[in-house]
Design a protein around this motif. Structure first.
Motif, PDB file in Angstrom:
ATOM      1  N   ASP A  45       0.884  -1.165   0.000  1.00 52.53           N
ATOM      2  CA  ASP A  45       0.000   0.000   0.000  1.00 52.53           C
ATOM      3  C   ASP A  45       0.921   1.213   0.000  1.00 52.53           C
ATOM      4  O   ASP A  45       1.486   1.578   1.021  1.00 52.53           O
ATOM      5  CB  ASP A  45      -0.923   0.002   1.218  1.00 52.53           C
ATOM      6  N   ARG A  46       1.137   1.766  -1.199  1.00 50.04           N
ATOM      7  CA  ARG A  46       2.111   2.839  -1.415  1.00 50.04           C
ATOM      8  C   ARG A  46       3.483   2.391  -0.928  1.00 50.04           C
ATOM      9  O   ARG A  46       4.052   1.445  -1.468  1.00 50.04           O
ATOM     10  CB  ARG A  46       1.649   4.145  -0.751  1.00 50.04           C
ATOM     11  N   ASP A  47       4.012   2.998   0.149  1.00 46.83           N
ATOM     12  CA  ASP A  47       5.365   2.677   0.585  1.00 46.83           C
ATOM     13  C   ASP A  47       5.426   1.541   1.603  1.00 46.83           C
ATOM     14  O   ASP A  47       6.520   1.087   1.955  1.00 46.83           O
ATOM     15  CB  ASP A  47       6.024   3.919   1.198  1.00 46.83           C
ATOM     16  N   ARG A  48       4.284   1.081   2.049  1.00 47.05           N
ATOM     17  CA  ARG A  48       4.271   0.023   3.062  1.00 47.05           C
ATOM     18  C   ARG A  48       4.169  -1.352   2.415  1.00 47.05           C
ATOM     19  O   ARG A  48       3.316  -1.575   1.568  1.00 47.05           O
ATOM     20  CB  ARG A  48       3.091   0.206   4.014  1.00 47.05           C
ATOM     21  N   VAL A  49       5.034  -2.250   2.843  1.00 47.20           N
ATOM     22  CA  VAL A  49       4.917  -3.651   2.444  1.00 47.20           C
ATOM     23  C   VAL A  49       3.975  -4.329   3.428  1.00 47.20           C
ATOM     24  O   VAL A  49       4.270  -4.443   4.619  1.00 47.20           O
ATOM     25  CB  VAL A  49       6.290  -4.356   2.435  1.00 47.20           C
ATOM     26  N   LEU A  50       2.819  -4.763   2.917  1.00 49.26           N
ATOM     27  CA  LEU A  50       1.813  -5.395   3.770  1.00 49.26           C
ATOM     28  C   LEU A  50       2.061  -6.891   3.900  1.00 49.26           C
ATOM     29  O   LEU A  50       1.763  -7.483   4.937  1.00 49.26           O
ATOM     30  CB  LEU A  50       0.412  -5.168   3.192  1.00 49.26           C
ATOM     31  N   LEU A  51       2.596  -7.484   2.850  1.00 43.43           N
ATOM     32  CA  LEU A  51       2.794  -8.928   2.847  1.00 43.43           C
ATOM     33  C   LEU A  51       3.920  -9.255   1.872  1.00 43.43           C
ATOM     34  O   LEU A  51       3.922  -8.766   0.738  1.00 43.43           O
ATOM     35  CB  LEU A  51       1.498  -9.624   2.398  1.00 43.43           C
ATOM     36  N   ALA A  52       4.871 -10.050   2.313  1.00 47.14           N
ATOM     37  CA  ALA A  52       5.965 -10.505   1.446  1.00 47.14           C
ATOM     38  C   ALA A  52       5.895 -12.026   1.365  1.00 47.14           C
ATOM     39  O   ALA A  52       5.973 -12.718   2.382  1.00 47.14           O
ATOM     40  CB  ALA A  52       7.314 -10.060   1.993  1.00 47.14           C
ATOM     41  N   VAL A  53       5.729 -12.524   0.154  1.00 49.95           N
ATOM     42  CA  VAL A  53       5.559 -13.966  -0.076  1.00 49.95           C
ATOM     43  C   VAL A  53       6.840 -14.510  -0.702  1.00 49.95           C
ATOM     44  O   VAL A  53       7.186 -14.146  -1.830  1.00 49.95           O
ATOM     45  CB  VAL A  53       4.364 -14.239  -1.000  1.00 49.95           C
ATOM     46  N   PRO A  54       7.569 -15.385   0.003  1.00 46.91           N
ATOM     47  CA  PRO A  54       8.822 -15.913  -0.548  1.00 46.91           C
ATOM     48  C   PRO A  54       8.567 -17.097  -1.477  1.00 46.91           C
ATOM     49  O   PRO A  54       7.787 -18.000  -1.162  1.00 46.91           O
ATOM     50  CB  PRO A  54       9.585 -16.353   0.698  1.00 46.91           C
ATOM     51  N   PHE A  55       9.207 -17.085  -2.628  1.00 46.41           N
ATOM     52  CA  PHE A  55       9.161 -18.222  -3.539  1.00 46.41           C
ATOM     53  C   PHE A  55      10.400 -19.099  -3.421  1.00 46.41           C
ATOM     54  O   PHE A  55      10.422 -20.221  -3.925  1.00 46.41           O
ATOM     55  CB  PHE A  55       9.051 -17.732  -4.992  1.00 46.41           C
ATOM     56  N   ASP A  56      11.455 -18.577  -2.773  1.00 51.78           N
ATOM     57  CA  ASP A  56      12.728 -19.314  -2.759  1.00 51.78           C
ATOM     58  C   ASP A  56      12.703 -20.528  -1.842  1.00 51.78           C
ATOM     59  O   ASP A  56      13.661 -21.294  -1.797  1.00 51.78           O
ATOM     60  CB  ASP A  56      13.894 -18.385  -2.399  1.00 51.78           C
ATOM     61  N   ARG A  57      11.605 -20.731  -1.103  1.00 48.58           N
ATOM     62  CA  ARG A  57      11.465 -21.923  -0.269  1.00 48.58           C
ATOM     63  C   ARG A  57      10.452 -22.915  -0.846  1.00 48.58           C
ATOM     64  O   ARG A  57      10.034 -23.855  -0.164  1.00 48.58           O
ATOM     65  CB  ARG A  57      11.053 -21.532   1.145  1.00 48.58           C
ATOM     66  N   LEU A  58      10.050 -22.689  -2.079  1.00 47.76           N
ATOM     67  CA  LEU A  58       9.084 -23.592  -2.700  1.00 47.76           C
ATOM     68  C   LEU A  58       9.680 -24.984  -2.896  1.00 47.76           C
ATOM     69  O   LEU A  58      10.852 -25.106  -3.249  1.00 47.76           O
ATOM     70  CB  LEU A  58       8.646 -23.040  -4.059  1.00 47.76           C
ATOM     71  N   PRO A  59       8.883 -26.033  -2.702  1.00 45.69           N
ATOM     72  CA  PRO A  59       9.373 -27.396  -2.925  1.00 45.69           C
ATOM     73  C   PRO A  59       9.371 -27.731  -4.411  1.00 45.69           C
ATOM     74  O   PRO A  59       8.577 -28.534  -4.900  1.00 45.69           O
ATOM     75  CB  PRO A  59       8.356 -28.251  -2.151  1.00 45.69           C
ATOM     76  N   SER A  60      10.279 -27.127  -5.138  1.00 44.10           N
ATOM     77  CA  SER A  60      10.298 -27.249  -6.585  1.00 44.10           C
ATOM     78  C   SER A  60      11.719 -27.035  -7.093  1.00 44.10           C
ATOM     79  O   SER A  60      12.529 -26.355  -6.446  1.00 44.10           O
ATOM     80  CB  SER A  60       9.361 -26.213  -7.223  1.00 44.10           C
ATOM     81  N   ARG A  61      12.012 -27.570  -8.282  1.00 42.45           N
ATOM     82  CA  ARG A  61      13.283 -27.276  -8.932  1.00 42.45           C
ATOM     83  C   ARG A  61      13.320 -25.840  -9.435  1.00 42.45           C
ATOM     84  O   ARG A  61      14.375 -25.360  -9.856  1.00 42.45           O
ATOM     85  CB  ARG A  61      13.481 -28.225 -10.120  1.00 42.45           C
ATOM     86  N   PHE A  62      12.177 -25.174  -9.404  1.00 37.55           N
ATOM     87  CA  PHE A  62      12.073 -23.810  -9.910  1.00 37.55           C
ATOM     88  C   PHE A  62      11.521 -22.909  -8.796  1.00 37.55           C
ATOM     89  O   PHE A  62      10.367 -22.470  -8.854  1.00 37.55           O
ATOM     90  CB  PHE A  62      11.158 -23.776 -11.143  1.00 37.55           C
ATOM     91  N   PRO A  63      12.332 -22.610  -7.782  1.00 36.87           N
ATOM     92  CA  PRO A  63      11.838 -21.853  -6.621  1.00 36.87           C
ATOM     93  C   PRO A  63      11.830 -20.345  -6.865  1.00 36.87           C
ATOM     94  O   PRO A  63      12.534 -19.576  -6.211  1.00 36.87           O
ATOM     95  CB  PRO A  63      12.830 -22.246  -5.519  1.00 36.87           C
ATOM     96  N   TYR A  64      11.027 -19.931  -7.817  1.00 38.70           N
ATOM     97  CA  TYR A  64      10.921 -18.513  -8.164  1.00 38.70           C
ATOM     98  C   TYR A  64       9.760 -18.345  -9.130  1.00 38.70           C
ATOM     99  O   TYR A  64       9.207 -19.327  -9.653  1.00 38.70           O
ATOM    100  CB  TYR A  64      12.213 -18.012  -8.831  1.00 38.70           C
ATOM    101  N   ALA A  65       9.377 -17.092  -9.365  1.00 44.48           N
ATOM    102  CA  ALA A  65       8.495 -16.756 -10.471  1.00 44.48           C
ATOM    103  C   ALA A  65       9.386 -16.263 -11.597  1.00 44.48           C
ATOM    104  O   ALA A  65      10.262 -15.423 -11.374  1.00 44.48           O
ATOM    105  CB  ALA A  65       7.494 -15.677 -10.059  1.00 44.48           C
ATOM    106  N   LEU A  66       9.194 -16.783 -12.785  1.00 43.67           N
ATOM    107  CA  LEU A  66      10.008 -16.382 -13.927  1.00 43.67           C
ATOM    108  C   LEU A  66       9.316 -15.236 -14.649  1.00 43.67           C
ATOM    109  O   LEU A  66       8.176 -15.366 -15.102  1.00 43.67           O
ATOM    110  CB  LEU A  66      10.207 -17.554 -14.888  1.00 43.67           C
TER     111      LEU A  66
END
Length: 385
Positions: A80-101
């Protein structure tokens, strides 16, 4: 020249049609792909390929060349503008592709088309489906008035699918539509380039995502967008919804457009030898970047089922396809609609929403569940193989 007959006719040369054809061609199925436009588009709206979709693409040998051309985003933030309300990590996903491409849809299409060409199949352009009739042994299609017989037809021809309409499959949902502006720009920004950001603003959501070569993709819900948004329009949009203390500065507009979407779902994904995949079967808002991803997952599941049937497997495999993928589409439609509602809450509800998101964001198990949902990995257990 078109063939007189084919095992599978795929109508639509976008990501869904290409992935369906590639799945079939790799298993030795005779497939013909048609598209009504002269050339593949060089600009397109989808800009993220999620982890589960990369796993699916890996089954058809298309993930590695795509990853090589994209940017890896290890997290997704809600702001919300300058505030981070929620940060969702992908680097801990149980996958060979732990990210959004992060990669343009045009690149995704080019990779799939190149892989398909390696199997001797090219999209035939421009070709328009002008008729579709059921026969005892499949379908008689008319392509620009010329006959083409196929055992099966796949409609991967988008929201206004000619295949779906010819098959008499209903496409139901709310009558209202949502309007969006999207653009590829260059900006001076302090936002992290290694993440996707969703800004929740009173006037509507704004998605900010980096692409290769220093490009930023902007997508925003707006009441009425210009056909070709200019720098002033996009700067005003960022000023209104983006960072406030250190605002972004648009320095160049590379491309911009507008589009409208409904939330619609086909009554079935199968009518005899006619099958649907991608936007021909389901459309919804771009919230969460789920549309193309679900279409590719449809495509590989359908291509696999058709290959098995053509190799002598039971026709019930095609019923299992629609029984599995349609509920997934319902789930994605509900998820996208929920994100849109969250972004457009009236002012009175915004403080409660923001406080709730910050509270949820403090819980690791909640962050992981959201990451699984956004990445598509929550659907993994429904998939065959």
């Amino acid at each position: 020249m078109l063939p007189a007959k084919t095992d599978v006719l795929v109508v639509g040369g976008g990501p869904t049609g290409l992935a369906t054809a590639l799945t079939l061609a790799r298993r030795g199925v005779e497939v013909t792909v048609l598209d009504q436009i002269d050339h593949p588009p060089v600009t397109s709206r989808a800009a993220v390929v999620h982890a589960y979709t990369l796993e699916v693409l890996d089954r058809i040998d298309a993930a590695a060349p795509l990853v090589a051309q994209g940017l890896r985003a290890p997290r997704f933030t809600v702001r919300d503008r300058d505030r981070v309300l929620l940060a969702v990590p992908f680097d801990r996903l149980p996958s060979r592709f732990p990210y959004a491409l992060l990669v343009s849809q045009s690149v995704t299409e080019a990779v799939l088309a190149e892989r398909l060409a390696e199997h001797g199949v090219r999209v035939r352009r421009p070709c328009r489906l002008t008729g579709l009739t059921r026969t005892d042994d499949g379908v008689l299609a008319e392509v620009d008035g010329a006959p083409l017989r196929a055992r099966y037809v796949v409609g991967a021809d988008g929201m206004h699918s000619t295949v779906r309409q010819a098959a008499g499959i209903g496409f139901t949902g709310p009558t209202d539509e949502e309007s969006y502006v999207l653009a590829d720009v260059r900006v001076r920004s302090t936002l992290p380039r290694e993440e996707v950001s969703l800004f929740l603003a009173r006037s509507g959501p704004l998605v900010w995502a980096s692409l290769p070569d220093g490009v930023v993709r902007l997508v925003a819900a707006v009441p009425a967008a210009p056909a070709e948004p200019d720098r002033a329009y996009l700067q005003a949009l960022l000023d209104e919804r983006g960072p406030a203390q250190r605002p972004d500065q648009v320095t160049e507009v590379l491309w911009g457009s507008r589009f409208r979407v409904h939330h619609r779902l086909a009554d079935t994904f199968r009518a005899g030898p006619v099958l649907l995949a991608g936007d021909a079967g389901h459309v919804h808002s771009p919230a969460g970047g789920q549309g193309m991803n679900l279409g590719i997952c449809d495509a590989v599941a359908l291509g696999t089922a058709l290959s098995d049937v053509l190799a002598g497997g039971p026709e019930t495999l095609l019923d299992e396809y629609t029984a599995r993928q349609r509920p997934m589409a319902e789930d994605v439609l509900s998820f996208a609609a929920g994100l849109t509602r969250l972004a457009t809450l009236p002012p009175a509800g915004r403080p409660v929403r923001d406080a709730l998101l910050r509270l949820l964001g403090a819980l690791p198990q909640v962050r992981q569940r959201i990451a699984l949902r956004l990445s598509g990995l929550s659907h993994r257990e429904r998939a065959p193989g």
